[in-house]
Design a protein around this motif. Structure first.
Motif, PDB file in Angstrom:
ATOM      1  N   PHE A  98      15.468   3.287 -11.834  1.00 38.67           N
ATOM      2  CA  PHE A  98      15.964   3.805 -11.932  1.00 38.67           C
ATOM      3  C   PHE A  98      17.886   3.226 -12.033  1.00 38.67           C
ATOM      4  O   PHE A  98      18.664   3.209 -11.001  1.00 38.67           O
ATOM      5  CB  PHE A  98      16.423   4.980 -11.367  1.00 38.67           C
ATOM      6  CG  PHE A  98      15.377   6.285 -11.197  1.00 38.67           C
ATOM      7  CD1 PHE A  98      14.911   6.696 -12.558  1.00 38.67           C
ATOM      8  CD2 PHE A  98      14.173   6.033 -10.271  1.00 38.67           C
ATOM      9  CE1 PHE A  98      14.091   8.011 -12.840  1.00 38.67           C
ATOM     10  CE2 PHE A  98      12.572   6.427 -10.633  1.00 38.67           C
ATOM     11  CZ  PHE A  98      13.089   8.187 -11.215  1.00 38.67           C
ATOM     12  N   TYR A 128       4.938   5.348 -12.195  1.00 32.33           N
ATOM     13  CA  TYR A 128       6.033   5.968 -10.943  1.00 32.33           C
ATOM     14  C   TYR A 128       4.702   6.440  -9.228  1.00 32.33           C
ATOM     15  O   TYR A 128       4.662   6.908  -9.218  1.00 32.33           O
ATOM     16  CB  TYR A 128       5.184   7.694 -11.264  1.00 32.33           C
ATOM     17  CG  TYR A 128       6.512   7.490 -12.646  1.00 32.33           C
ATOM     18  CD1 TYR A 128       8.014   7.673 -13.364  1.00 32.33           C
ATOM     19  CD2 TYR A 128       6.000   7.923 -14.307  1.00 32.33           C
ATOM     20  CE1 TYR A 128       8.240   8.196 -14.271  1.00 32.33           C
ATOM     21  CE2 TYR A 128       5.738   8.663 -14.764  1.00 32.33           C
ATOM     22  CZ  TYR A 128       7.588   8.130 -15.076  1.00 32.33           C
ATOM     23  OH  TYR A 128       8.613   8.390 -16.221  1.00 32.33           O
ATOM     24  N   PRO A 129       5.166   5.237  -9.174  1.00 31.71           N
ATOM     25  CA  PRO A 129       4.395   5.238  -8.301  1.00 31.71           C
ATOM     26  C   PRO A 129       5.391   6.078  -6.926  1.00 31.71           C
ATOM     27  O   PRO A 129       6.348   5.828  -6.544  1.00 31.71           O
ATOM     28  CB  PRO A 129       4.359   3.508  -7.319  1.00 31.71           C
ATOM     29  CG  PRO A 129       5.436   3.026  -8.398  1.00 31.71           C
ATOM     30  CD  PRO A 129       5.742   3.641  -9.684  1.00 31.71           C
ATOM     31  N   LYS A 130       4.356   5.594  -5.551  1.00 32.45           N
ATOM     32  CA  LYS A 130       4.806   6.660  -4.216  1.00 32.45           C
ATOM     33  C   LYS A 130       5.218   5.040  -3.427  1.00 32.45           C
ATOM     34  O   LYS A 130       4.707   4.655  -3.160  1.00 32.45           O
ATOM     35  CB  LYS A 130       4.606   7.856  -3.937  1.00 32.45           C
ATOM     36  CG  LYS A 130       5.038   8.277  -2.828  1.00 32.45           C
ATOM     37  CD  LYS A 130       4.604   9.419  -2.699  1.00 32.45           C
ATOM     38  CE  LYS A 130       4.835  10.714  -0.992  1.00 32.45           C
ATOM     39  NZ  LYS A 130       6.434  10.650  -1.526  1.00 32.45           N
TER      40      LYS A 130
ATOM     41  N   ALA B  94      12.939  12.535 -13.271  1.00 33.30           N
ATOM     42  CA  ALA B  94      11.680  12.178 -12.881  1.00 33.30           C
ATOM     43  C   ALA B  94      10.688  11.487 -11.559  1.00 33.30           C
ATOM     44  O   ALA B  94      10.149  10.734 -11.195  1.00 33.30           O
ATOM     45  CB  ALA B  94      11.898  11.068 -13.876  1.00 33.30           C
ATOM     46  N   ASN B  97       8.503  12.575  -9.612  1.00 30.70           N
ATOM     47  CA  ASN B  97       7.516  12.624 -10.258  1.00 30.70           C
ATOM     48  C   ASN B  97       6.052  11.898  -9.363  1.00 30.70           C
ATOM     49  O   ASN B  97       4.809  12.095  -8.832  1.00 30.70           O
ATOM     50  CB  ASN B  97       7.764  11.556 -11.513  1.00 30.70           C
ATOM     51  CG  ASN B  97       7.802  11.931 -13.010  1.00 30.70           C
ATOM     52  OD1 ASN B  97       7.865  13.526 -12.737  1.00 30.70           O
ATOM     53  ND2 ASN B  97       7.264  11.106 -13.433  1.00 30.70           N
ATOM     54  N   ASN B  98       6.618  11.171  -8.090  1.00 31.20           N
ATOM     55  CA  ASN B  98       5.742  11.568  -7.561  1.00 31.20           C
ATOM     56  C   ASN B  98       5.530  12.503  -6.019  1.00 31.20           C
ATOM     57  O   ASN B  98       5.385  12.017  -5.176  1.00 31.20           O
ATOM     58  CB  ASN B  98       5.892   9.800  -6.628  1.00 31.20           C
ATOM     59  CG  ASN B  98       7.559   9.582  -6.302  1.00 31.20           C
ATOM     60  OD1 ASN B  98       7.786  10.191  -5.602  1.00 31.20           O
ATOM     61  ND2 ASN B  98       7.629   8.346  -7.081  1.00 31.20           N
ATOM     62  N   ARG B 134       4.376  16.851 -13.551  1.00 31.05           N
ATOM     63  CA  ARG B 134       5.773  14.987 -13.746  1.00 31.05           C
ATOM     64  C   ARG B 134       6.097  15.411 -14.559  1.00 31.05           C
ATOM     65  O   ARG B 134       6.031  16.780 -16.156  1.00 31.05           O
ATOM     66  CB  ARG B 134       4.763  14.395 -13.591  1.00 31.05           C
ATOM     67  CG  ARG B 134       4.048  13.367 -14.250  1.00 31.05           C
ATOM     68  CD  ARG B 134       3.508  12.244 -13.868  1.00 31.05           C
ATOM     69  NE  ARG B 134       2.637  11.501 -14.941  1.00 31.05           N
ATOM     70  CZ  ARG B 134       3.172  10.799 -16.104  1.00 31.05           C
ATOM     71  NH1 ARG B 134       4.297  10.886 -16.321  1.00 31.05           N
ATOM     72  NH2 ARG B 134       2.652  10.217 -16.506  1.00 31.05           N
TER      73      ARG B 134
END
Lengths: 237, 181
Positions: A98, A128-130, B94, B97-98, B134
């Motif tokens: 971001f 969009y991984p955590k 976003a 999103n997770n 999401r």
């Protein structure tokens, strides 16, 4: 033994010194080869593969490949630049980058490469991984959302600082930077003066209370593309 | 010959990209010499009056209405431009999103430190567009022809891109105006 090694890159004759890598010799000659994991003060790892060039027709990482007499190197080819663009695209979609609120924005090497290659949007879908953030240390935080696994912090902590605060764990998509403590960054012996706190090309390792000090328009890559300092050397000669 | 039409929409976003469109300043007078604005929050026209040359989409798709609007735009616009980082990659929205949607709604309507909601109601009126699991970048819903990054994109990139596209020229954008922040 001669103290000069001559080779050709993209049709330009370059003279380097024995023991130099392609990337080092080209940097001195004012020819920029895109790179990301390479840091001039650290041992090259050849992990990002952005600097891949063709040496006598075979792909090699320019940051690790030593120069030899008479080698023919290709770097600025359509195919290699397409590969580089793909690597940059993949790095952007694999993490959570971001830029709009990142402390490194404007001084980020990944972002700067995106700009240099004129990328308007990655061509792949975002993952969009955590990922985990650790802001427990009083002076430094690590935000793995932005980590590109270049290994600079690992190398700097081990060889320059002599500490080994950071290390890779896991494989494939599970690969991440771990810290040498039971749980938190604050429990390591990492200091703000350490090289490891200084080498991150993106915004993954940031020194606290240093963000947004340079106004937009005056940041490192606002006006000039990454690599132009190297390319300017050649123009002067 | 009738002027080509431009339509714009803001989906899950902050309207900053539309502000940036207005940031082309007096050049907007030049712009309306060569184009007409169709459906857009700028003129408050709610429905398409016909086929448009260009659609500018700000924001990603965070709810079902966003998806519907985006699909309508794809149908009515010859060229669809993802304007700004939200449309390209979801951006700030976003960030959820997770995190599972239920956790987000619970935090917003039940557990947040400033929440006053004694009846513990999470808004579920059928008039309210349903939240998606999401936030989806526009390119995952419809085909996007051009992307203009930035949060917001600066007025210069919007102006130069529109001029190039309206004149059937390739986008040849200078280094300084491509920014991701």
């Amino acid at each position: 033994m001669s103290n000069e090694i001559n080779f050709v890159i993209d049709g330009v004759e370059v003279t380097g010194k024995p023991g130099q890598t392609i990337l080092e010799a080209c940097d001195e000659a004012g020819i920029y080869i895109p790179r990301l994991c390479r840091h001039p003060e650290l041992t090259p790892r050849g992990s990002c593969r952005l600097c891949t060039v063709l040496v006598n027709g075979r792909p090699q990482a320019a940051c690790t490949q030593p120069i030899t007499e008479g080698m023919i190197v290709e770097s600025e080819t359509e195919e290699l630049n397409e590969n580089r663009r793909n690597i940059i695209d993949m790095l952007f979609v694999e993490g959570n980058h971001f830029c709009m609120f990142c402390e490194r924005s404007g001084n980020c090497e990944l972002q700067a490469l995106g700009y240099r290659f004129g990328i308007l949007a990655p061509k792949y879908d975002y993952f969009y991984p955590k990922r985990e953030i650790d802001a427990t240390h009083p002076d430094i935080f690590i935000d793995r959302n932005r980590c590109i696994l270049c290994g600079r912090c690992v190398e700097a902590s081990r060889t320059v600082d002599g500490k080994g605060v950071f290390e890779f764990v896991g494989r494939g998509p599970e690969r991440k930077i771990a810290i040498n403590a039971e749980q938190f960054l604050k429990d390591t012996n990492l200091k703000i003066t350490d090289k490891a706190a200084d080498v991150c090309p993106v915004g993954a390792i940031i020194k606290k209370r240093t963000a947004f000090t340079t106004p937009i328009g005056k940041r490192k890559y606002d006006k000039k593309p990454i690599g132009s300092d190297i390319e300017e050397k050649r123009k002067k000669d | 010959m009738a002027k080509p039409k431009i339509a714009t929409a803001a989906l899950t976003s902050c309207f900053g990209c539309h502000m940036s469109v207005l940031d082309i300043d007096e050049r907007i007078l030049e712009l309306i010499e060569i184009i007409d604005f169709d459906k857009s929050p700028i003129n408050d026209i709610k429905k398409f009056t016909g086929q448009c040359a260009i659609g500018l989409i700000e924001g990603g798709c965070g709810n079902e209405e966003n998806v519907h609007v985006l699909q309508e735009f794809r149908k009515h616009c010859d060229i669809l431009i993802a304007l700004g980082d939200c449309a390209i990659m979801g951006d700030i929205p976003a960030m959820r999103n997770n995190i599972p949607l239920k956790e987000c709604l619970d935090e917003a309507y039940l557990n947040g430190p400033s929440v006053h909601n004694p009846e513990k109601i999470i808004p579920n009126d059928k008039e309210i567009p349903l939240c998606l699991d999401r936030v989806y970048p526009c390119s995952e819903i419809v085909k996007i022809d051009y992307s203009l990054p930035g949060c917001p994109p600066n007025a210069e990139i919007i102006w130069q891109a529109l001029v190039a596209i309206l004149n059937n020229k390739p986008l040849d954008l200078p280094y300084e105006i491509i920014k991701y922040d």
